[in-house]
Enzyme design. Structure first.
Site, PDB file in Angstrom:
ATOM      1  N   TYR A 160     -12.123  13.480  -6.132  1.00 34.46           N
ATOM      2  CA  TYR A 160     -11.211  12.675  -6.952  1.00 34.46           C
ATOM      3  C   TYR A 160     -10.359  13.592  -7.835  1.00 34.46           C
ATOM      4  CZ  TYR A 160      -9.713   9.785 -10.856  1.00 34.46           C
ATOM      5  OH  TYR A 160      -8.958   9.182 -11.835  1.00 34.46           O
ATOM      6  N   ASP A 170       0.863  -1.182   0.000  1.00 35.76           N
ATOM      7  CA  ASP A 170       0.000   0.000   0.000  1.00 35.76           C
ATOM      8  C   ASP A 170       0.903   1.236   0.000  1.00 35.76           C
ATOM      9  OD1 ASP A 170      -3.148   0.515   1.284  1.00 35.76           O
ATOM     10  OD2 ASP A 170      -1.714   2.167   1.071  1.00 35.76           O
ATOM     11  N   ASP A 201     -20.961  14.549 -11.638  1.00 31.29           N
ATOM     12  CA  ASP A 201     -20.787  14.329 -13.081  1.00 31.29           C
ATOM     13  C   ASP A 201     -20.750  15.673 -13.817  1.00 31.29           C
ATOM     14  OD1 ASP A 201     -20.727  11.580 -13.235  1.00 31.29           O
ATOM     15  OD2 ASP A 201     -22.805  11.342 -13.882  1.00 31.29           O
ATOM     16  N   HIS A 218     -18.923   1.809 -14.048  1.00 32.54           N
ATOM     17  CA  HIS A 218     -18.651   2.470 -15.332  1.00 32.54           C
ATOM     18  C   HIS A 218     -19.667   2.069 -16.398  1.00 32.54           C
ATOM     19  CE1 HIS A 218     -14.769   2.943 -13.261  1.00 32.54           C
ATOM     20  NE2 HIS A 218     -14.818   4.124 -13.830  1.00 32.54           N
ATOM     21  N   ARG A 254     -19.227  12.008 -23.224  1.00 33.50           N
ATOM     22  CA  ARG A 254     -17.874  11.635 -22.819  1.00 33.50           C
ATOM     23  C   ARG A 254     -17.023  11.291 -24.042  1.00 33.50           C
ATOM     24  NH1 ARG A 254     -19.473  13.648 -18.973  1.00 33.50           N
ATOM     25  NH2 ARG A 254     -19.562  12.928 -16.802  1.00 33.50           N
ATOM     26  N   PHE A 278      -9.281  10.718 -20.422  1.00 29.32           N
ATOM     27  CA  PHE A 278     -10.716  10.937 -20.481  1.00 29.32           C
ATOM     28  C   PHE A 278     -11.343   9.560 -20.187  1.00 29.32           C
ATOM     29  CE2 PHE A 278     -11.487  15.463 -21.477  1.00 29.32           C
ATOM     30  CZ  PHE A 278     -10.187  15.861 -21.254  1.00 29.32           C
ATOM     31  N   ALA A 298      -4.607   4.373  -7.380  1.00 29.51           N
ATOM     32  CA  ALA A 298      -5.413   5.486  -6.857  1.00 29.51           C
ATOM     33  C   ALA A 298      -6.785   4.987  -6.435  1.00 29.51           C
ATOM     34  CB  ALA A 298      -5.592   6.555  -7.935  1.00 29.51           C
TER      35      ALA A 298
HETATM   36  N1  UFG Z   1     -23.709   6.330 -16.226  1.00 33.67           N
HETATM   37  C1  UFG Z   1     -25.053   6.007 -16.253  1.00 33.67           C
HETATM   38  N2  UFG Z   1     -25.445   4.841 -15.657  1.00 33.67           N
HETATM   39  C2  UFG Z   1     -24.568   3.989 -15.046  1.00 33.67           C
HETATM   40  C3  UFG Z   1     -23.171   4.336 -15.038  1.00 33.67           C
HETATM   41  C4  UFG Z   1     -22.798   5.517 -15.632  1.00 33.67           C
HETATM   42  O1  UFG Z   1     -25.891   6.737 -16.766  1.00 33.67           O
HETATM   43  O2  UFG Z   1     -24.981   2.968 -14.525  1.00 33.67           O
HETATM   44  C5  UFG Z   1     -23.288   7.595 -16.838  1.00 33.67           C
HETATM   45  C6  UFG Z   1     -22.590   8.528 -15.874  1.00 33.67           C
HETATM   46  O3  UFG Z   1     -23.533   9.269 -15.120  1.00 33.67           O
HETATM   47  C7  UFG Z   1     -21.789   9.384 -16.833  1.00 33.67           C
HETATM   48  C8  UFG Z   1     -21.392   8.395 -17.944  1.00 33.67           C
HETATM   49  O4  UFG Z   1     -22.316   7.312 -17.822  1.00 33.67           O
HETATM   50  O5  UFG Z   1     -22.593  10.380 -17.358  1.00 33.67           O
HETATM   51  C9  UFG Z   1     -19.996   7.859 -17.812  1.00 33.67           C
HETATM   52  O6  UFG Z   1     -19.836   7.388 -16.480  1.00 33.67           O
HETATM   53  P1  UFG Z   1     -18.603   6.485 -16.026  1.00 33.67           P
HETATM   54  O7  UFG Z   1     -18.789   6.190 -14.584  1.00 33.67           O
HETATM   55  O8  UFG Z   1     -18.432   5.358 -16.970  1.00 33.67           O
HETATM   56  O9  UFG Z   1     -17.354   7.427 -16.248  1.00 33.67           O
HETATM   57  P2  UFG Z   1     -17.096   8.904 -15.666  1.00 33.67           P
HETATM   58  O10 UFG Z   1     -17.221   9.820 -16.833  1.00 33.67           O
HETATM   59  O11 UFG Z   1     -17.867   9.226 -14.462  1.00 33.67           O
HETATM   60  O12 UFG Z   1     -15.641   8.705 -15.110  1.00 33.67           O
HETATM   61  C10 UFG Z   1     -14.549   8.735 -15.907  1.00 33.67           C
HETATM   62  C11 UFG Z   1     -13.419   8.030 -15.190  1.00 33.67           C
HETATM   63  C12 UFG Z   1     -13.018   8.804 -13.988  1.00 33.67           C
HETATM   64  C13 UFG Z   1     -12.786  10.232 -14.353  1.00 33.67           C
HETATM   65  C14 UFG Z   1     -13.998  10.803 -14.989  1.00 33.67           C
HETATM   66  C15 UFG Z   1     -13.836  12.240 -15.364  1.00 33.67           C
HETATM   67  O13 UFG Z   1     -13.813   6.732 -14.805  1.00 33.67           O
HETATM   68  O14 UFG Z   1     -11.852   8.252 -13.463  1.00 33.67           O
HETATM   69  O15 UFG Z   1     -14.254  10.066 -16.161  1.00 33.67           O
HETATM   70  O16 UFG Z   1     -14.939  12.927 -14.838  1.00 33.67           O
HETATM   71  F1  UFG Z   1     -12.532  10.963 -13.266  1.00 33.67           F
END
Ligand code: UFG
Length: 326
Positions: free
Chosen positions: A141, A51, A282, A187, A219, A169, A75
Site C-alpha cells: 500500500y 473505475d 504494521d 480500523h 499512532r 496519518f 484507492a
Molecule cells: N489494531 C488492533 N486491533 C484491531 C484493529 C487494529 O490492535 O482490530 C491496531 C493495529 O494493529 C494498529 C492500530 O490498531 O497497530 C491502528 O490500526 P488501523 O488499522 O486503525 O490503522 P493503521 O495504522 O494500520 O492504518 C492507517 C491507515 C492506513 C495507513 C496507515 C499507515 O488506515 O491507510 O495508517 O501505516 F496506511
C-alpha cells in the site's frame, strides 16, 4: 472551482466533498463503489460511478466536465490486503492514477491534490517524522502511494502539473453527516466501538511486544475534518506551490491501549480485549511532524484532542447504527 473528487463515496472523500461544497465549489464525485457507499456521496455533488482502470471512461468524463482541479482519494487502502495481493494495489493506485493523470493532461487540467499516507515512510528512524525522512514502505500500500507521488513529479517536468501530496496519518472522527464505515471493518476506533456496543464479543489487540512504552503500536490520530481542511488550503495555494508534500497529523502519539481506554471513557461502556499476534505490515510508531503544512499553508487542527475525535466518531456511530448499510 469545479473539482473532480475521486473516492468521494469513501470515508475521507465524503467529508472532503462536504467541506468543498460548503465552500461553494461544484463537485463531480467519482467512485467505483468497490469500497465506497452511494449514500456517503453528498446529495449536492454530481455522482459518477467509474473505475479509474476505465481509461476511456475517464477521457470521456474530462471531455464532458470542464474542471479546474482534481482531488484524488480513490484507492485500495488496506495494509494487510496489500501484503497478500500487491497487484491489486499497483493496478488501482498506480495504473488507475496514471489513467487519471493522462485524462487530466489531455484536457488541460493541471491541479492535483493527492491523498497519500504515512505508510510511505515504513518503520521511521526519527519521531516525529518530517516529510524528508527516509521512505522505505513496509507494505505494498505504502509502496503504491510513494510510487504515485514520484510519478506525479515526472508529469510536472513534462506538463507542468501542479501537485500536492497530503500524507495522512490515522484519520478518525466524523462530521454529523459522514463518518467511518467499512465492510469488513479493520480500523481500530470503529472496531473498539463494535466491541463497546456488543456487536462483537471481544476485539483483538494486535501485538503487545512492540518497542513502545506499553508494548502496543502508537499512532497519530487526526480528525477527518482537519484532513479535509488541509485539502482546501492546498487547493487555494496550489498555483503557487508547484509540487509539495505535507504530513497531516497532530504530532501526538497514542498507543492502541490508550485508544481503547479513551473509547471506554467516551462511551462509558465495557470493551473486552484479547491479546493477539502482531499484524503483518504494521510499523511500531507513526507520529507526524506537521510543521511544514502549519508554516507554509497555515493549517491548524481544530480537533487535536483524541477524546474529541472519538466523541465525534461515537456520535456519528450512534446516529447511524448500521453505518451506510442499506
Ligand atoms: N489494531 C488492533 N486491533 C484491531 C484493529 C487494529 O490492535 O482490530 C491496531 C493495529 O494493529 C494498529 C492500530 O490498531 O497497530 C491502528 O490500526 P488501523 O488499522 O486503525 O490503522 P493503521 O495504522 O494500520 O492504518 C492507517 C491507515 C492506513 C495507513 C496507515 C499507515 O488506515 O491507510 O495508517 O501505516 F496506511
Amino acid at each position: 472551482m469545479k473539482i473532480i473528487v475521486t473516492g468521494a463515496a469513501g470515508y475521507i472523500g465524503s467529508v472532503v466533498t462536504e467541506l468543498l461544497i460548503a465552500e461553494g465549489h461544484s463537485i463531480v464525485a467519482l467512485d467505483n463503489l468497490a469500497h465506497g457507499h452511494r449514500t456517503a456521496v453528498h446529495p449536492d455533488a454530481k455522482f459518477v460511478e467509474l473505475d479509474l482502470l476505465d481509461a476511456e471512461g475517464l477521457m470521456r468524463l474530462f471531455a464532458t466536465e470542464s474542471v479546474d482541479a482534481v482531488v484524488h482519494l480513490a484507492a485500495e487502502a488496506l495494509v494487510d490486503v496489500s501484503l497478500r495481493d500487491p497487484g491489486l494495489f499497483f493496478r488501482a493506485n498506480i495504473s488507475g492514477g496514471i489513467n487519471l493523470l493522462e485524462a487530466m493532461i489531455h484536457h488541460g487540467v493541471k491541479r492535483m491534490v493527492f491523498s497519500s499516507t504515512a505508510a510511505v515512510y515504513g518503520q521511521p528512524r526519527e519521531i516525529p517524522i518530517p516529510e524528508d525522512a527516509q521512505k522505505n514502505p513496509v507494505n505494498a500500500y505504502g509502496e503504491s502511494k510513494l510510487a504515485f507521488e514520484r510519478i506525479m513529479a515526472w508529469y510536472r517536468i513534462a506538463y507542468d502539473l501542479h501537485h500536492v501530496s497530503l500524507r495522512y496519518f490515522n484519520a478518525a472522527g466524523a462530521t454529523e453527516r459522514f463518518g467511518e464505515f467499512h465492510q469488513p471493518e479493520t480500523h481500530l476506533i470503529p472496531i473498539v466501538f463494535e466491541a463497546a456496543l456488543g456487536e462483537r464479543d471481544t476485539m483483538k489487540l494486535f501485538g503487545s511486544d512492540w518497542d513502545t512504552p506499553d508494548g502496543t503500536c502508537v499512532r497519530d490520530y487526526v480528525h477527518v475534518v482537519d484532513i479535509a481542511r488541509a485539502h482546501i488550503l492546498a487547493l487555494h495555494q496550489i498555483d503557487d506551490l508547484g509540487a509539495r508534500a505535507y504530513n497531516l497529523g497532530n504530532g501526538s502519539g497514542y498507543s492502541n491501549l490508550q485508544v481503547i481506554e479513551a473509547v471506554r471513557k467516551v462511551t462509558g461502556r465495557q470493551v473486552n480485549v484479547i491479546q493477539a499476534d502482531r499484524r503483518p505490515g504494521d510499523p511500531a510508531t507513526l507520529v507526524a511532524s506537521s510543521d511544514r503544512i502549519r508554516q507554509e499553508l497555515g493549517w491548524k487542527p481544530e480537533f487535536p484532542e483524541l477524546d474529541t475525535i472519538i466523541e465525534t466518531a461515537w456520535r456519528w456511530r450512534q446516529a447511524h447504527p448500521h453505518g451506510y448499510a442499506e
